[in-house]
Design an enzyme around this catalytic site. Structure first.
Site, mmCIF file in Angstrom:
data_model
loop_
_atom_site.group_PDB
_atom_site.id
_atom_site.type_symbol
_atom_site.label_atom_id
_atom_site.label_comp_id
_atom_site.label_asym_id
_atom_site.label_seq_id
_atom_site.Cartn_x
_atom_site.Cartn_y
_atom_site.Cartn_z
ATOM 1 N N GLU A 1 5.882 8.839 30.737
ATOM 2 C CA GLU A 1 6.702 8.085 29.801
ATOM 3 C C GLU A 1 8.200 8.352 29.930
ATOM 4 O OE1 GLU A 1 5.775 5.712 27.900
ATOM 5 O OE2 GLU A 1 3.597 5.890 28.046
ATOM 6 N N SER B 1 -40.711 2.876 -22.568
ATOM 7 C CA SER B 1 -41.050 4.005 -23.431
ATOM 8 C C SER B 1 -40.190 5.238 -23.192
ATOM 9 C CB SER B 1 -42.528 4.384 -23.237
ATOM 10 O OG SER B 1 -43.362 3.348 -23.719
#
Length: 855
Positions: A90, A481
């Site tokens: 780079e 229940s």
């Protein structure tokens, strides 16, 4: 003056004019651009996007949320060779230039002048790339390029080279949602940066130029060319030797996707965390690198998921083969390679893999999985004794169960003990397959600590991949229940107790429009006068209806809302006694926690701690805790109890010590011998009490004791007797079923946990004949609690102060001690009510049917 001299003079004038015009243009651009350049100092405090991490209570990873993979790294942690790989490709003069590489610029200008290309390589330093990545767009223009150069020079004046390089390495895009070299190393190679080999470092350095089209996964050939070029450049610049570069070039490309492994599978909880974090901190919660620790126990969570999957599989097998999921019309020429494409987007669920049937022959079937694997299912690999060939045809979409069988442990050599097995490599598990199907029912499980509401396990369904709908928190279903304990608790507040006699006989209710309602027991029979305790144990519907009618619906709704239920969700009529409210499993578990913790209303919670990316604590939960030593029976501090101990219109009974003649329980006298009993609660000091955030009291602790006692009897000799297999005296709970068996429940407690299990179908269809709570839900509850209660001490249920031990005869009347009868603990103030009783006589003397107005 000669013509040549005049021509030279005019050329000089033209050159000076052009230079002046260029200087004016550059100056104008400078003063137009510079004021708009951002402040470089902001780079010192910039926050890069990081995913949100979610952990179990022991720190193991549960989930990651966020569009980007990024793990920011410090420049000092980056290996020199990895840095040199980026510099080589780079910006080879990075550590010597001042932000701009004039040689590179000259090369780029020459290429522009000598070629027809509008975009040419070269000219951008690492510093310029950082300026573009953080502040500028990717637009290709001379104005943007000049701004980039000016900003790069400013960055070089205010930041060090290492600071700039660190920004570059953390910001660069490496494809596949990986941002930064740390995330790239983990994704492509499953390694940390200091574990990378030279060829891997060079491969990573070559990605940012072509992150999508040139990464080692999308285009390994192109990535190899670039990797080899970078290695040559490193050798030319003496970062590595030529021999090292050649050796690295000889290594084959071997990158493969590596997702950070999820160590605890709890997707329903993880999604709850995501939603809660976004609600608290906004959408940025997913990009600011928060680390969220939950209350989830990994072992219990694994047990919950397994219990649900095993339980639903057993349920599904009871109801037989229900057909294939889908059918594809396969062309005659469509082979396994073509057929597997049809499985795209169809996820695996639990251990059930999607497959397409290629052919059948006799009792066998040939199928292909989504990864292209072809399987031949023999007759023995069918479903419930039916061969695959008899159930399937070409083109069917089916499920194949992948079964791992652990290899047998090698036998110990002579002289070795079981604790010192033979030193032999562990053989891999044996993999087998069989035909299976997705259960038609779904389930949810919630398990929490009743003392403070911490969620320890939660599962919202059979498979999160199949449906994101969280049935534990989002499904509102009728509890049947399993709601009765709340009605019984309300009746105990109005003077009833476990020894009270209530008639179990037919009754008709009529509304103002003349509509009749005839509630029935499940079996259609009637038991006549019976104790309330026995009514709970046998789950008698008519007793619940009569109790609610006796105490009043309005009173009951307000009282039951103290458990944490929204009063608007409680039906304003007598059907509420049979569990017709629409409630989530989480809310039911929260209600049962009130019984288990002695009467306190807790709030379920699952986020324990939140840290930012730097490790600083952003949030730490301090939950409200059930603390009987901290408050009186009325829910306020013991030193400041109201005189009449009435809270929110309800008389919660006398405060501790207020009943002079109440017997104080004697633990030595009334406590049974138990294996591994619970440690006695430590007496808290006033200073310790002051530090506790106390949960509000919801009900009288004596009522909580009575309900717990009755729910333990449900397990000992009622509808929950299957739970006796756990071999513990502290296990209690209640089954629940609704009309047409649409819902099956079991909610209960044992040791330090309260757990609720729901089973049903998302489309509200029936689960099938006799699929009660004790059959469909209780086995799941047992399988989970078997793991949860391992090595947990037995929890006692000692009567609190203000209760009296009495003997009650068959008719409900008090009888002298030692004269037989049933022993009960009742509230001291209920003694007077128990002096009189109603003798309904024998069952044939009970009224056959009574009629009452509902309103």
């Amino acid at each position: 003056m000669s013509r040549l001299r005049r021509w030279l003079r005019w050329a000089l004038y033209a050159f000076i004019g052009a230079a002046l015009l260029g200087a004016i243009a550059l100056g104008t651009l400078y003063y137009l651009i510079v004021p708009k350049l951002p402040d470089v100092e902001t780079l010192r405090t910039i926050e890069l996007q990081e995913p949100m991490y979610v952990y179990a209570r022991d720190g193991r990873l549960m989930a990651m949320f966020g569009e980007t993979r990024r793990y920011p790294v410090a420049i000092e942690d980056v290996p020199d060779r990895l840095k040199n790989a980026f510099i080589a490709i780079e910006d080879s003069r990075f550590y010597t230039h001042h932000g701009i590489d004039y040689k590179g610029i000259a090369r780029a200008v020459w290429l522009l002048a000598t070629t027809d290309d509008k975009r040419v390589p070269g000219g951008s330093t690492i510093t310029q790339q950082v300026a573009r990545q953080y502040f500028l767009s990717s637009e290709y223009s001379y104005k943007r390029k000049l701004g980039e150069m000016l900003l790069a020079m400013r960055m070089e004046r205010e930041l060090s080279k290492d600071e700039i390089f660190e920004l570059y390495l953390n910001k660069s895009f490496f494809g596949n949602r990986a941002y930064g070299v740390g995330a790239a190393a983990e994704f492509y190679y499953g390694k940390k940066m200091n574990e990378l080999s030279l060829d891997e470092m060079a491969s990573l350095a070559g990605i940012p130029k072509f992150p999508s089209s040139g990464n080692p996964l999308s285009n390994p050939d192109r990535a190899k060319i670039r990797r080899d070029y970078i290695l040559d450049r490193m050798a030319e610049q003496n970062f590595v030797t030529r021999a090292e570069a050649d050796a690295a070039k000889a290594v084959a490309m071997h990158a493969s996707p590596h997702e950070r492994p999820v160590e605890v599978y709890a997707p329903y909880v993880a999604e709850m965390v995501r939603q809660e974090m976004v609600a608290r901190y906004g959408a940025e919660a997913l990009t600011k690198g928060y680390h969220v620790t939950t209350t989830i126990d990994p072992e219990l969570q694994t047990a919950a998921d397994k219990a649900i999957r095993d339980g639903l599989s057993v349920y599904d097998r009871r109801h037989g083969w229900h057909g294939v999921e889908q059918h594809f019309e396969l062309a005659p020429s469509e082979d396994a390679t073509a057929a597997k494409v049809r499985l795209r987007g169809i996820p695996a669920q639990a251990n059930l893999l999607p497959a397409v049937v290629l052919s059948t022959a006799g009792g066998q079937a040939s199928v292909v999985l989504g990864d292209g694997t072809e399987l031949a299912l023999s007759e023995k690999q069918g479903f419930l004794g039916r061969s695959p060939g008899s159930l399937l045809k070409r083109g069917d979409l089916v499920r194949v169960a992948r079964i791992e069988t652990a290899a047998p442990t090698p036998a110990a050599k002579p002289g070795e003990t079981a604790a010192q097995p033979a030193a032999a490599p562990t053989a891999p598990p044996t993999i087998s397959y069989r035909l299976d199907q997705l259960p038609q029912a779904q389930a949810a499980l919630v398990s929490l600590e009743p003392g403070n509401g911490a969620l320890r396990a939660l599962s919202g369904g059979y498979s999160f991949a199949g449906a994101k709908f969280n049935r534990a928190t989002q499904a509102r279903r009728q509890p049947g229940s399993s709601f009765k304990p709340f009605v019984y608790a309300a009746s105990f507040e109005r003077g009833y107790n476990p020894a009270s006699i209530v008639l179990d006989a037919p009754v008709v209710f009529k509304d103002r429009r003349g509509h009749l309602w005839r509630p029935q027991n499940d079996g259609g029979n009637f038991a006549g006068p019976m104790r309330v305790r026995e009514a709970m144990v046998q789950s008698r519907n008519l007793v619940s209806v009569r109790l609610l009618d006796a105490i009043g619906v309005d009173f009951a709704r307000k009282y039951i809302s103290h458990f944490g239920f929204d009063i608007e969700q409680l039906p304003p009529n007598l059907s509420m006694s049979l569990g017709t409210a629409s409630l989530t499993p989480l809310s039911v578990a929260r209600g049962y926690a009130t019984f288990a913790n002695g009467g306190f209303r807790i709030d379920p919670w699952f986020i324990d701690e939140v840290k930012d990316r730097a490790g600083a604590v952003v949030f730490k939960e301090k939950p409200a805790t059930a603390c009987p030593q901290c408050v009186g029976r009325g829910g306020t501090a013991s030193a400041a109890l109201p005189a009449n101990n009435v809270v929110d219109g309800f008389d919660l009974g006398p405060a501790p010590g207020a009943v002079a003649d109440a017997k104080k329980p004697d633990p030595k006298k009334d406590k049974k011998d138990k294996a591994k009993p619970e440690e006695p609660a430590k007496k808290l000091t006033p200073e310790e009490i002051a530090q506790i955030k106390v949960a509000p009291r919801a009900i009288d602790d004596r009522i909580a004791y009575q309900i717990v006692s009755m729910l333990r009897d449900v397990v000992k000799r009622g509808t929950g007797t299957a739970a006796k297999v756990l071999g513990r005296d502290d296990v209690g709970g209640k089954t629940g079923s609704t009309n047409d068996h649409r819902d099956a429940w079991f909610s209960g407690f044992g040791g330090p946990y309260v757990t609720t299990v729901w089973v049903g179908r998302d489309n509200y269809k029936s689960l099938g004949y006799r699929e009660y709570g004790g059959k469909a839900a209780l086995p799941i509850w047992i399988d989970y609690m078997r793991v949860a209660l391992k090595d947990q001490p037995i929890r006692d249920n000692e009567p609190p102060e203000g209760m009296v031990k009495v003997s009650v005869g068959a008719s409900g009347a008090l009888i002298p001690d030692g004269a037989g009868g049933i022993v009960e603990w009742v509230k001291a103030e209920d003694l007077e009510r128990m002096q009189t009783y109603t003798d309904y006589g024998s069952e044939d003397q009970a009224p056959s049917e009574e009629s009452f107005d509902i309103f």
